[in-house]
Design an enzyme around this catalytic site. Structure first.
Site, PDB file in Angstrom:
ATOM      1  N   GLY A   1       7.821 -48.516 -41.252  1.00 43.95           N
ATOM      2  CA  GLY A   1       7.641 -48.590 -42.699  1.00 43.95           C
ATOM      3  C   GLY A   1       6.728 -47.475 -43.148  1.00 43.95           C
ATOM      4  O   GLY A   1       6.299 -46.645 -42.337  1.00 43.95           O
TER       5      GLY A   1
ATOM      6  N   PHE B   1       3.092 -46.534 -44.940  1.00 44.82           N
ATOM      7  CA  PHE B   1       1.781 -47.117 -45.272  1.00 44.82           C
ATOM      8  C   PHE B   1       1.480 -47.024 -46.765  1.00 44.82           C
ATOM      9  O   PHE B   1       0.502 -47.597 -47.226  1.00 44.82           O
ATOM     10  CB  PHE B   1       0.654 -46.551 -44.410  1.00 44.82           C
ATOM     11  CG  PHE B   1       0.596 -45.053 -44.240  1.00 44.82           C
ATOM     12  CD1 PHE B   1       0.843 -44.186 -45.289  1.00 44.82           C
ATOM     13  CD2 PHE B   1       0.250 -44.517 -43.005  1.00 44.82           C
ATOM     14  CE1 PHE B   1       0.758 -42.808 -45.121  1.00 44.82           C
ATOM     15  CE2 PHE B   1       0.164 -43.139 -42.821  1.00 44.82           C
ATOM     16  CZ  PHE B   1       0.432 -42.279 -43.886  1.00 44.82           C
TER      17      PHE B   1
ATOM     18  N   ASP C   1       4.629 -46.986 -37.789  1.00 43.02           N
ATOM     19  CA  ASP C   1       4.792 -45.589 -38.218  1.00 43.02           C
ATOM     20  C   ASP C   1       6.170 -45.475 -38.868  1.00 43.02           C
ATOM     21  O   ASP C   1       6.900 -46.480 -39.017  1.00 43.02           O
ATOM     22  CB  ASP C   1       4.669 -44.625 -37.014  1.00 43.02           C
ATOM     23  CG  ASP C   1       4.168 -43.219 -37.416  1.00 43.02           C
ATOM     24  OD1 ASP C   1       4.881 -42.539 -38.167  1.00 43.02           O
ATOM     25  OD2 ASP C   1       3.072 -42.812 -36.968  1.00 43.02           O
TER      26      ASP C   1
ATOM     27  N   HIS D   1      -7.444 -38.000 -42.931  1.00 39.50           N
ATOM     28  CA  HIS D   1      -7.667 -36.550 -43.126  1.00 39.50           C
ATOM     29  C   HIS D   1      -6.378 -35.817 -43.544  1.00 39.50           C
ATOM     30  O   HIS D   1      -6.440 -34.669 -43.950  1.00 39.50           O
ATOM     31  CB  HIS D   1      -8.332 -35.912 -41.889  1.00 39.50           C
ATOM     32  CG  HIS D   1      -7.421 -35.572 -40.752  1.00 39.50           C
ATOM     33  ND1 HIS D   1      -7.785 -34.671 -39.762  1.00 39.50           N
ATOM     34  CD2 HIS D   1      -6.174 -36.001 -40.418  1.00 39.50           C
ATOM     35  CE1 HIS D   1      -6.802 -34.570 -38.881  1.00 39.50           C
ATOM     36  NE2 HIS D   1      -5.816 -35.357 -39.254  1.00 39.50           N
TER      37      HIS D   1
HETATM   38  C1  SAM Z   1      -1.707 -36.682 -37.785  1.00 39.78           C
HETATM   39  S1  SAM Z   1      -0.533 -37.828 -37.189  1.00 39.78           S
HETATM   40  C2  SAM Z   1      -1.591 -38.963 -36.323  1.00 39.78           C
HETATM   41  C3  SAM Z   1      -0.845 -39.823 -35.360  1.00 39.78           C
HETATM   42  C4  SAM Z   1      -1.738 -40.729 -34.503  1.00 39.78           C
HETATM   43  N1  SAM Z   1      -2.501 -41.651 -35.302  1.00 39.78           N
HETATM   44  C5  SAM Z   1      -2.651 -39.904 -33.630  1.00 39.78           C
HETATM   45  O1  SAM Z   1      -3.845 -39.890 -33.840  1.00 39.78           O
HETATM   46  O2  SAM Z   1      -2.114 -39.238 -32.722  1.00 39.78           O
HETATM   47  C6  SAM Z   1      -0.091 -38.685 -38.674  1.00 39.78           C
HETATM   48  C7  SAM Z   1       0.914 -39.807 -38.480  1.00 39.78           C
HETATM   49  O3  SAM Z   1       1.178 -40.385 -39.774  1.00 39.78           O
HETATM   50  C8  SAM Z   1       2.529 -40.771 -39.809  1.00 39.78           C
HETATM   51  N2  SAM Z   1       2.938 -40.930 -41.205  1.00 39.78           N
HETATM   52  C9  SAM Z   1       3.073 -39.969 -42.151  1.00 39.78           C
HETATM   53  N3  SAM Z   1       3.449 -40.498 -43.318  1.00 39.78           N
HETATM   54  C10 SAM Z   1       3.568 -41.844 -43.103  1.00 39.78           C
HETATM   55  C11 SAM Z   1       3.907 -42.938 -43.939  1.00 39.78           C
HETATM   56  N4  SAM Z   1       4.232 -42.751 -45.235  1.00 39.78           N
HETATM   57  N5  SAM Z   1       3.887 -44.180 -43.407  1.00 39.78           N
HETATM   58  C12 SAM Z   1       3.566 -44.379 -42.104  1.00 39.78           C
HETATM   59  N6  SAM Z   1       3.227 -43.365 -41.250  1.00 39.78           N
HETATM   60  C13 SAM Z   1       3.229 -42.116 -41.759  1.00 39.78           C
HETATM   61  C14 SAM Z   1       3.225 -39.615 -39.092  1.00 39.78           C
HETATM   62  O4  SAM Z   1       4.525 -39.954 -38.680  1.00 39.78           O
HETATM   63  C15 SAM Z   1       2.262 -39.364 -37.934  1.00 39.78           C
HETATM   64  O5  SAM Z   1       2.595 -40.124 -36.799  1.00 39.78           O
END
Ligand code: SAM
Length: 334
Positions: free
Chosen positions: A223, A225, A197, A243
């Protein structure tokens, strides 16, 4: 009930929602955990205004959240118990996130979204939601707490619906502080995890994984994604990520995963799948939350998922329903 009254009640749903958010923010349910209290005592404990607290709780009690006893004191009910902190089934984290001033303000942008298709949050704040969170630690902590709350509601269903023990290493792509990965690792003692994350989230994840007792079997990688994904694992898990994003952004994420995945690896995507028809469906509500809060986010139908994976050079092999609202979509390289 007449159509007019029915519609009026729907129209005022936001009042109940807002009152719930404030009750969660104040911590009313926890303050009532050891028994009923009068509003003067409650207000002194919570730093609130006694008469206003009474009006708030009276309105919520009319919906079964808290109850006023004949002596005037308020008590918890089965519904308000879910507003307590860190109890099984707690929704306090979600309620506090929806009540966060930045999140609440995004709804003012919904008309702009309806007219343009653009994000309400970006319209109101001039910045994308995850960039906002990176710059606002208090909101970011609330967001993480909300994800813990939300994951807590579906971890058991995710565990039960799929054979996670078949893998040696599982990457949780954007796994937040690691609630779901920790649950999967706890239930599968031979499995190793990689939690991936953004850096500011991983700072909080270290303490969380240690507290759950799985830090020894879980590597942390930071990093974006949009640039990369941890390479070489047997399986890649992704919950509530696609989503958040528009198709073009999802394709960047999926292609980076595809690149990182060995040919035999599987991608397991946990999302809501919108069914056809007019029946009530939680995904249709969350879809509007994604519209207002995220930057191009949306819930998708089975066909939309199939197309998205195909465009990323992948193939949807199975769509597994779970006991929670999410399905698990099993995807392989095409
Ligand atoms: C809606 S949350 C879901 C978190 C986890 N998968 C869950 O179900 O509880 C979205 C996640 O995407 C991460 N995120 C957002 N942009 C990101 C990026 N560019 N690279 C990696 N992670 C990212 C956020 O920090 C967050 O933890």
């Amino acid at each position: 009930m007449t159509p007019t009254l029915h519609l009026r009640n729907l129209l005022l749903g936001f009042v109940v929602s807002r009152a719930l958010q404030i009750a969660a923010e104040l911590g009313v349910a926890d303050a009532l955990a050891d028994g009923p209290k009068d509003c003067t005592t409650l207000a002194a404990t919570l730093g609130a205004h006694a008469d206003t607290l009474h009006r708030l709780l009276r309105a919520l009690a009319a919906h079964g959240v808290f109850e006023q006893q004949p002596d005037g004191r308020y008590a918890n009910t089965a519904l308000s118990e879910c507003l307590r902190d860190a109890v099984p089934g707690s929704l306090r984290g979600l309620a506090r996130m929806y009540g966060d001033p930045a999140m609440w303000r995004a709804w003012e942008g919904l008309e702009h979204s309806a007219r343009t298709g653009e994000s309400g949050f970006v319209h109101m704040h001039g910045v994308a939601p995850f960039d906002y969170l990176a710059a606002h630690p208090a909101s970011a902590r609330r967001f993480d707490e909300a994800m813990l709350s939300s994951s807590g509601l579906m971890n058991a269903a995710v565990l039960e619906a799929y054979d996670w023990g078949q893998f040696g290493t599982l990457v949780d792509v954007a796994g937040g502080v690691g609630s779901t990965l920790a649950a999967i690792l706890e239930a599968n003692p031979a499995l190793h995890g990689v939690l991936f994350d953004l850096p500011h989230v991983m700072d909080r994840a270290r303490a969380y994984l240690a507290q759950r007792g799985v830090a020894g079997r879980c590597r942390i990688e930071t990093g974006s994604f949009f640039d990369t994904a941890p390479a070489g694992a047997d399986a890649y898990f992704m919950k509530h990520i696609l989503h958040d994003w528009a198709d073009a952004d999802c394709l960047r994420i999926l292609r980076n995963c595809r690149e990182a995945m060995p040919d035999r690896a599987k991608l397991l995507v946990s999302e809501k799948v919108i069914p056809p028809g007019n029946d009530p469906n939680y995904g249709k509500v969350v879809d509007l939350i994604m519209l207002a809060m995220m930057h191009g986010g949306r819930e998708r139908t089975a066909e939309e998922f199939r197309d998205l994976f195909a465009q990323a050079g992948m193939r949807l092999t199975r769509m597994i329903p779970t006991q929670a609202e999410n399905s698990i979509l099993e995807v392989v390289k095409a």
